[in-house]
Enzyme design. Sequence first.
Site, PDB file in Angstrom:
ATOM      1  CG  ASP A 140       1.450   5.810   0.578  1.00  0.00           C
ATOM      2  OD1 ASP A 140       0.256   5.914   0.252  1.00  0.00           O
ATOM      3  OD2 ASP A 140       2.205   6.795   0.761  1.00  0.00           O
ATOM      4  CG  ASP A 179      -7.703   6.767  -3.315  1.00  0.00           C
ATOM      5  OD1 ASP A 179      -7.942   7.819  -3.940  1.00  0.00           O
ATOM      6  OD2 ASP A 179      -8.171   6.524  -2.191  1.00  0.00           O
ATOM      7  CB  CYS A 195     -11.391  11.818  -2.405  1.00  0.00           C
ATOM      8  SG  CYS A 195      -9.843  12.519  -1.799  1.00  0.00           S
TER       9      CYS A 195
END
Length: 384
Positions: A248, A284, A337
């Site tokens: 990340d 993502d 999302c």
Amino acid sequence: MTPAARVQAAAEVLDRIAAGTPAEQALLGWSRASRFAGSKDRAAVRDHVFDVMRRWRSTAASGGGESGRARMLGLLRQQGTDPDTLFTGQGHAPKPLGDAERAAGRVPEGAEALDLPDWLWSDWQASLGAEAAATAEQLRHRAPVFLRINTLRATQAAAIAALSADGIATRPAPLADTALEVIEGARKVARSKAFTDGLVELQDAASQAVVAALPLAPGQRVLDYCAGGGGKALAMASRLSGLVEAHDANPARMSDLPARAIRAGAEIAITQEPRGPYDLVLCDVPCSGSGSWRRAPEGKWRLTADGLAELTAIQGRILDTVAPLVARGGTLAYATCSMLATENGARVAAFLAGHPGWSLARERQFLPSDGGDGFYVACLTAPD
């Protein structure tokens, strides 16, 4: 606390949020200053606050103002509760309604009634078509609570039985074979033995369905490039029964991942400098979060047109960055999302236009009507 005192407390927290304090910080500040409030009181105040935040525009219209008091009045009116039973001025209750407050308030219209910003409404309609209004309406209500069965630790039957022993009732959710919907005892999950023993993880059903859609196979080298808290990395490790590397841009987001991996019995390796080739890279990416606005409604009102444009630029840069990490014939899985086309199909189309030889193997848009949050996933195949 009485129900009326909870309404007053929620109104005060909402005023802090309107002034710019993040919701969780405002709730924590109230909780620390209100030692008299029990766990049920804190939960009730939190529910009031988040119910209003999901309906930030429409409660202001219904209540006739933008103060926390007016928004709570608007929420009660929308819920069919007589405000005079709570606005009594007795004890710690809100003071009684005045004539002006009784006369104030109107029926919200258009995007306001659906609790969306006006600037977003045209993009929302273009993205969702005939489902636009119904999807916006669903985001005005609380989301179900889902769990992921950790197949490294338990079968579906064992997980359901263990949760039941902890006073948590669940049922299988159709979106993914690892998904359970909590129908009773959701607030007990984090303290349950089933959770602390690693049998289950909190994870939305659509998020699980995204992982289920990935072409994973034992022995593959897999990277979760935007791992965040690591929920999808853990789910992939469970499917693979093997190692998943996690990365990340902000390593602090992964601070809890090693402990979560130990609890789950999953093999996770955190990497700061991923080195390909990988058989599958999952991105993502940072996004508007529009698919999860039921759970995090603050994001709906913090998002701006400029902010959305910045996000899409970031998404494009991430795809360009990870493409060289994917093995020949491997998979780059792009996920958000979000339910906005500009973050989903448009980003995939732009990537394919700029990367000859890549192809789209599959894509899927999940909506709340499918049974979980809004999610998008596209599997892109690298040139052989």
